[in-house]
Design a protein around this motif. Structure first.
Motif, PDB file in Angstrom:
ATOM      1  N   PRO A   1       0.699  -1.335  -0.222  1.00 15.00           N
ATOM      2  CA  PRO A   1       0.521   0.018   0.000  1.00 15.00           C
ATOM      3  C   PRO A   1       0.506   0.769  -0.213  1.00 15.00           C
ATOM      4  CG  PRO A   1      -0.209  -0.980   1.866  1.00 15.00           C
ATOM      5  CD  PRO A   1       0.683  -1.810   1.613  1.00 15.00           C
ATOM      6  N   LEU A   2       0.777   1.964  -1.117  1.00 16.81           N
ATOM      7  CA  LEU A   2       1.505   3.638  -0.840  1.00 16.81           C
ATOM      8  C   LEU A   2       0.126   4.534  -1.882  1.00 16.81           C
ATOM      9  CD1 LEU A   2       3.363   1.341  -2.538  1.00 16.81           C
ATOM     10  CD2 LEU A   2       4.745   4.244  -2.210  1.00 16.81           C
ATOM     11  N   TRP A   3      -1.077   4.613  -0.839  1.00 13.16           N
ATOM     12  CA  TRP A   3      -2.193   5.237  -1.066  1.00 13.16           C
ATOM     13  C   TRP A   3      -2.511   6.583  -0.146  1.00 13.16           C
ATOM     14  CZ3 TRP A   3      -6.841   4.638   1.395  1.00 13.16           C
ATOM     15  CH2 TRP A   3      -7.095   3.587   2.022  1.00 13.16           C
ATOM     16  N   VAL A   4      -2.619   5.835   0.681  1.00 15.54           N
ATOM     17  CA  VAL A   4      -3.042   6.984   1.844  1.00 15.54           C
ATOM     18  C   VAL A   4      -2.069   7.537   2.389  1.00 15.54           C
ATOM     19  CG1 VAL A   4      -3.423   5.576   4.048  1.00 15.54           C
ATOM     20  CG2 VAL A   4      -5.231   7.392   3.406  1.00 15.54           C
ATOM     21  N   ALA A   5      -2.324   9.337   3.289  1.00 12.03           N
ATOM     22  CA  ALA A   5      -1.638   9.893   3.154  1.00 12.03           C
ATOM     23  C   ALA A   5      -1.485   9.508   4.583  1.00 12.03           C
ATOM     24  CB  ALA A   5      -2.256  11.818   2.817  1.00 12.03           C
ATOM     25  N   ASP A   6      -0.340   8.925   4.898  1.00 14.50           N
ATOM     26  CA  ASP A   6       0.659   9.446   6.486  1.00 14.50           C
ATOM     27  C   ASP A   6       1.609   8.501   6.126  1.00 14.50           C
ATOM     28  OD1 ASP A   6       0.284   6.774   6.048  1.00 14.50           O
ATOM     29  OD2 ASP A   6      -1.448   6.334   7.854  1.00 14.50           O
ATOM     30  N   MET A   7       2.808   8.399   6.816  1.00 14.14           N
ATOM     31  CA  MET A   7       3.884   8.379   6.527  1.00 14.14           C
ATOM     32  C   MET A   7       4.114   6.857   7.174  1.00 14.14           C
ATOM     33  SD  MET A   7       6.152  11.516   7.041  1.00 14.14           S
ATOM     34  CE  MET A   7       5.193  13.608   7.121  1.00 14.14           C
ATOM     35  N   ASP A   8       4.577   6.463   6.539  1.00 15.24           N
ATOM     36  CA  ASP A   8       5.100   4.708   6.918  1.00 15.24           C
ATOM     37  C   ASP A   8       6.638   4.699   8.381  1.00 15.24           C
ATOM     38  OD1 ASP A   8       3.759   3.587   6.204  1.00 15.24           O
ATOM     39  OD2 ASP A   8       4.667   3.073   4.224  1.00 15.24           O
ATOM     40  N   PHE A   9       6.835   7.063   8.975  1.00 15.85           N
ATOM     41  CA  PHE A   9       8.147   6.750   9.704  1.00 15.85           C
ATOM     42  C   PHE A   9       7.245   6.796  11.733  1.00 15.85           C
ATOM     43  CE2 PHE A   9       8.951   9.266   5.396  1.00 15.85           C
ATOM     44  CZ  PHE A   9       9.866   7.925   5.095  1.00 15.85           C
ATOM     45  N   PRO A  10       8.108   6.419  11.800  1.00 17.38           N
ATOM     46  CA  PRO A  10       7.946   7.304  13.069  1.00 17.38           C
ATOM     47  C   PRO A  10       7.717   8.365  13.331  1.00 17.38           C
ATOM     48  CG  PRO A  10       9.287   5.078  13.045  1.00 17.38           C
ATOM     49  CD  PRO A  10       9.060   5.752  12.277  1.00 17.38           C
ATOM     50  N   ALA A  11       7.577   8.524  14.654  1.00 18.27           N
ATOM     51  CA  ALA A  11       7.317  10.542  15.193  1.00 18.27           C
ATOM     52  C   ALA A  11       8.113  10.312  15.668  1.00 18.27           C
ATOM     53  CB  ALA A  11       5.446  10.553  15.837  1.00 18.27           C
ATOM     54  N   ALA A  12       8.118  12.218  15.594  1.00 22.59           N
ATOM     55  CA  ALA A  12       9.697  12.338  16.707  1.00 22.59           C
ATOM     56  C   ALA A  12       9.788  12.675  17.888  1.00 22.59           C
ATOM     57  CB  ALA A  12       9.677  14.097  16.464  1.00 22.59           C
ATOM     58  N   GLN A  13      11.066  12.011  18.103  1.00 27.43           N
ATOM     59  CA  GLN A  13      11.559  11.939  19.482  1.00 27.43           C
ATOM     60  C   GLN A  13      10.004  12.399  20.751  1.00 27.43           C
ATOM     61  OE1 GLN A  13      12.504   8.865  20.496  1.00 27.43           O
ATOM     62  NE2 GLN A  13      12.099   8.772  22.006  1.00 27.43           N
ATOM     63  N   PRO A  14      10.609  14.029  20.318  1.00 23.78           N
ATOM     64  CA  PRO A  14      10.284  15.053  22.322  1.00 23.78           C
ATOM     65  C   PRO A  14       8.395  14.724  21.238  1.00 23.78           C
ATOM     66  CG  PRO A  14      11.944  16.117  19.786  1.00 23.78           C
ATOM     67  CD  PRO A  14      10.980  15.075  19.989  1.00 23.78           C
ATOM     68  N   ILE A  15       8.023  14.186  20.362  1.00 22.92           N
ATOM     69  CA  ILE A  15       6.027  13.878  20.847  1.00 22.92           C
ATOM     70  C   ILE A  15       6.554  12.497  21.625  1.00 22.92           C
ATOM     71  CG2 ILE A  15       4.397  13.517  19.115  1.00 22.92           C
ATOM     72  CD1 ILE A  15       5.966  15.082  17.159  1.00 22.92           C
TER      73      ILE A  15
END
Length: 392
Positions: free
Chosen positions: A34-48
């Motif tokens: 799947p490369l369709w929906v607009a979210d990223m396959d990256f974990p969020a930033a560490q401060p978050i």
């Protein structure tokens, strides 16, 4: 400085991910990539993540609101990056931009009023108009030699002839990747001012405008329309927080804001997700380092895609984006209709992309692909597409 590894593949299957875990429920084979929906396959930033861990450790998730520090964090972000400092009283928090657009349609227009969009465009724009019993008016963008422009003659004529009350602007534009210039936004503003049209500007992808195509907030480009505009923003795309459902909607006009809030009351919605507010505040206060590195990585993905198409899939044309983390692909040279193209993508290439026709009636031979993934995943997808087309 924290170095983030965007090449790392984070397994998202069996996490209730809409992107990875619901192919069969939506009519696709279970084994599609799947490369369709607009979210990223990256974990969020560490401060978050740190802020979220602190909130979880506290252990209580009751009704929550935010103090002035939240406004200051968001306001400073837009002041620093876009030379725009919205006032605190303008801020209305919603669970999402699409929700906000629906509230704007309901609050600022009446049933059977005309609401205009520019196609091809993000497909929920259609539903927030039609499902609210408003008349849809389309200003189709001009596609010439791999580039899109606004047909301003048609834009004005459609507003005049259909008595358009509200225009939903997509800026930067999804899916084509245009970052509208200041002069284009000014021309939009002039026409809308002339005919008394309200502008709801979806600027959710503003942080992904490329350096040589800077984003301009609509209210900055044409200040005369500030009181007739609603500026829709969110950290969801910028920091990969979509599931936490927090958006920041700026409504300068007091009457419009009260009508908008009244419509939210009618919907039964009040306080936002507690952890969403925590994450959004941390993102705007401490997420810039992550976002800067992410954008560099995404530009590398775009470069990889461009080279792959040029050297191995010249039948597919990249519509060169000026922003966002999408690629809009013109597949016309394959000589397939929309059903045949989808069969090739899904059944032979084993990919789940967004079909062009859902963005507008004249985009049936296009596909939208999301580039926000580790490069090895993008490479796998393109190699599967190459094998499907060339019979390897």
């Amino acid at each position: 400085m924290t170095e983030y590894n965007f090449d790392n593949v984070t397994k998202r299957c069996n996490t209730n991910s809409l992107k990875y875990d619901f192919a069969e429920e939506q009519g696709y084979p279970a084994d599609v990539l799947p490369l369709w929906v607009a979210d990223m396959d990256f974990p969020a930033a560490q401060p978050i993540l740190d802020a979220l861990h602190k909130a979880v450790d506290h252990g209580i998730f009751g009704y929550s609101e935010v103090k002035s520090e939240y406004y200051q964090a968001v306001s400073k972000w837009f002041s620093r990056h876009f030379d725009w400092t919205p006032k605190s009283e303008w801020l209305v928090k919603t669970p999402g931009v699409v929700f906000a657009l629906s509230m704007a349609v309901r609050a600022l227009t009446e049933p059977k009023d005309s609401v205009m969009i520019q196609t091809p465009v993000y497909y929920p724009f259609f539903s927030v108009i039609r499902d609210n019993d408003r008349n849809l008016t389309e200003n189709e963008l001009i596609y010439t030699d791999g580039h899109y422009e606004i047909d301003f003659e048609d834009f004005e004529a459609k507003i005049r002839d259909n008595r358009v009350k509200l225009f939903i602007l997509c800026s930067p534009h999804n899916p084509i990747g245009r970052v509208w210039t200041r002069s284009e936004l000014q021309r939009i503003g002039e026409i809308c001012e002339k005919y008394g049209v309200i502008v709801a500007s979806d600027e959710i992808h503003c942080d992904f405008a490329f350096p040589d195509h800077p984003h301009t907030v609509f209210a900055v480009a044409y200040p005369n329309m500030e009181e007739r505009s609603i500026i829709c923003t969110a950290p969801s795309k910028s920091f990969n927080l979509a599931g936490l459902q927090t958006s920041n909607i700026w409504i300068p006009n007091k009457e419009y804001r009260q009508r908008f809030l009244k419509e939210m009351d009618r919907s039964g919605y009040s306080q936002l997700n507690t952890l969403g507010l925590v994450a959004a505040g941390a993102a705007y206060e401490k997420g810039e380092e992550w976002l800067s590195q992410c954008k560099i990585y995404l530009r590398g993905n775009l470069d990889f895609l461009r080279d792959f198409l040029r050297n191995r899939l010249p039948e597919i044309r990249l519509i060169e984006p000026e922003g966002t983390y999408f690629a809009w692909l013109d597949c016309s040279e394959l000589g397939l209709d929309s059903k045949e193209l989808k069969a090739l993508i899904v059944n032979k290439a084993k990919l789940w992309l967004d079909d062009g026709y859902i963005f507008g009636k004249n985009s049936a031979r296009f596909q939208r692909i999301v580039l926000a993934c580790p490069r090895i995943v993008l490479q796998q997808a393109l190699e599967q597409l190459e094998a499907a087309i060339h019979g390897a």
